[in-house]
Write a protein that holds these residues in place. Sequence first.
Motif, PDB file in Angstrom:
ATOM      1  N   ARG A  92     -16.620  -6.769  55.303  1.00 39.53           N
ATOM      2  CA  ARG A  92     -17.992  -6.590  55.777  1.00 39.53           C
ATOM      3  C   ARG A  92     -18.722  -7.919  55.884  1.00 39.53           C
ATOM      4  N   VAL A  93     -18.585  -8.764  54.852  1.00 42.81           N
ATOM      5  CA  VAL A  93     -19.265 -10.061  54.863  1.00 42.81           C
ATOM      6  C   VAL A  93     -18.725 -10.950  55.979  1.00 42.81           C
ATOM      7  N   GLN A  94     -17.420 -10.967  56.155  1.00 39.66           N
ATOM      8  CA  GLN A  94     -16.814 -11.807  57.188  1.00 39.66           C
ATOM      9  C   GLN A  94     -17.415 -11.529  58.558  1.00 39.66           C
ATOM     10  N   TYR A  95     -17.567 -10.248  58.884  1.00 40.83           N
ATOM     11  CA  TYR A  95     -18.082  -9.899  60.209  1.00 40.83           C
ATOM     12  C   TYR A  95     -19.609  -9.827  60.247  1.00 40.83           C
ATOM     13  N   SER A  96     -20.242 -10.082  59.096  1.00 40.70           N
ATOM     14  CA  SER A  96     -21.703 -10.129  59.050  1.00 40.70           C
ATOM     15  C   SER A  96     -22.240 -11.517  59.367  1.00 40.70           C
ATOM     16  N   MET A  97     -21.349 -12.525  59.425  1.00 43.02           N
ATOM     17  CA  MET A  97     -21.792 -13.913  59.523  1.00 43.02           C
ATOM     18  C   MET A  97     -21.504 -14.524  60.889  1.00 43.02           C
ATOM     19  N   MET A  98     -22.328 -15.506  61.243  1.00 42.55           N
ATOM     20  CA  MET A  98     -22.061 -16.316  62.431  1.00 42.55           C
ATOM     21  C   MET A  98     -22.337 -17.778  62.088  1.00 42.55           C
ATOM     22  N   ARG A  99     -21.624 -18.677  62.759  1.00 42.94           N
ATOM     23  CA  ARG A  99     -21.771 -20.109  62.491  1.00 42.94           C
ATOM     24  C   ARG A  99     -22.908 -20.692  63.339  1.00 42.94           C
ATOM     25  N   ARG A 100     -23.759 -21.461  62.705  1.00 41.57           N
ATOM     26  CA  ARG A 100     -24.851 -22.140  63.407  1.00 41.57           C
ATOM     27  C   ARG A 100     -24.368 -23.450  64.016  1.00 41.57           C
ATOM     28  N   GLY A 101     -25.233 -24.076  64.778  1.00 36.61           N
ATOM     29  CA  GLY A 101     -24.884 -25.341  65.403  1.00 36.61           C
ATOM     30  C   GLY A 101     -24.594 -26.445  64.417  1.00 36.61           C
ATOM     31  N   ASP A 102     -25.180 -26.376  63.209  1.00 40.24           N
ATOM     32  CA  ASP A 102     -24.960 -27.414  62.203  1.00 40.24           C
ATOM     33  C   ASP A 102     -23.744 -27.142  61.318  1.00 40.24           C
ATOM     34  N   GLY A 103     -22.986 -26.080  61.657  1.00 40.91           N
ATOM     35  CA  GLY A 103     -21.790 -25.761  60.904  1.00 40.91           C
ATOM     36  C   GLY A 103     -22.000 -24.807  59.750  1.00 40.91           C
ATOM     37  N   LYS A 104     -23.229 -24.534  59.383  1.00 41.64           N
ATOM     38  CA  LYS A 104     -23.516 -23.579  58.320  1.00 41.64           C
ATOM     39  C   LYS A 104     -23.446 -22.155  58.874  1.00 41.64           C
ATOM     40  N   PHE A 105     -23.566 -21.170  57.993  1.00 39.67           N
ATOM     41  CA  PHE A 105     -23.449 -19.771  58.386  1.00 39.67           C
ATOM     42  C   PHE A 105     -24.747 -19.017  58.104  1.00 39.67           C
TER      43      PHE A 105
END
Length: 276
Positions: free
Chosen positions: A175-188
């Motif tokens: 669930r957590v894996q598919y809840s996240m997206m990477r931002r332009g600065d590399g953070k999530f």
Amino acid sequence: MPAIRDELIELRGLRFYYRDCASAKPNAQTLLLLHGYTGHARSWDSFAEAMSARYRVLALDQRGHGQTQWAPPTAYDTSEMVADVDAFVKALGLTNFALLGLSMGGLVSIGYAGKRPGGLAKLVIVDIAPEIDVEGLKRIQAGVVRSDVFDSIDEAYARARTDNPLPPDDQLRHRVQYSMMRRGDGKFTYRYDRALRDPANPRKGIPPEEGWRLVANIDVPTLLVRGEISDILSKPVAARMAKAIPNCRLVEVAGSGHPVPLDKPDAFLDAVATFL
């Protein structure tokens, strides 16, 4: 392993994502799944695979969530999401289908089923009612205004595990894996619109009195699932709702909090599969 397709569809000016899990059963009935407030279509992966033995399973990313397009900040009211479901059902030509909604998705399901749509055959509502326990609502509101930026998915998982010790590890990690997206600065950060968690941008839900009217108007066999230790759906409100819906069965899942499919996936599957 069932055949699964990732699909996109244009509805009401937005691009929606959904997962289409084919059934091993010829001419199978369709089961449409609606996730909760912080959820997404991929939350249902293991459940959808299990239910595909008897159903074609569709898991929809609701507006502003997962891989579905974000809406204008003022266009996240429950009524908008109900209209989305209606448009989705019509676009896919669904008839004689079952609808299952968790939490926010459950309220959307109440709004939809309470209008007595012709194609709906069965309904499952998970841990939600027209009246929400105040303490649980405060917990959710406090959770979504915390920092939403993480250095890694593992860091996001660690917070999720601290918040909820109940789910099996593989379910929570998925669930957590598919809840996240990477931002332009590399953070999530979380893969749903920040407008949905902005306290200055409140969403309009279904007023309690209208919700109870809609509940009483549901005319299909219904299963209401409550987590035993839920802080969202109280026992008295669940009992009232089960009585208000003309043909309703109430099941309480032992040891589960509000996110029943996540906390107790096997018991949840058993309850739903037995009903459907």
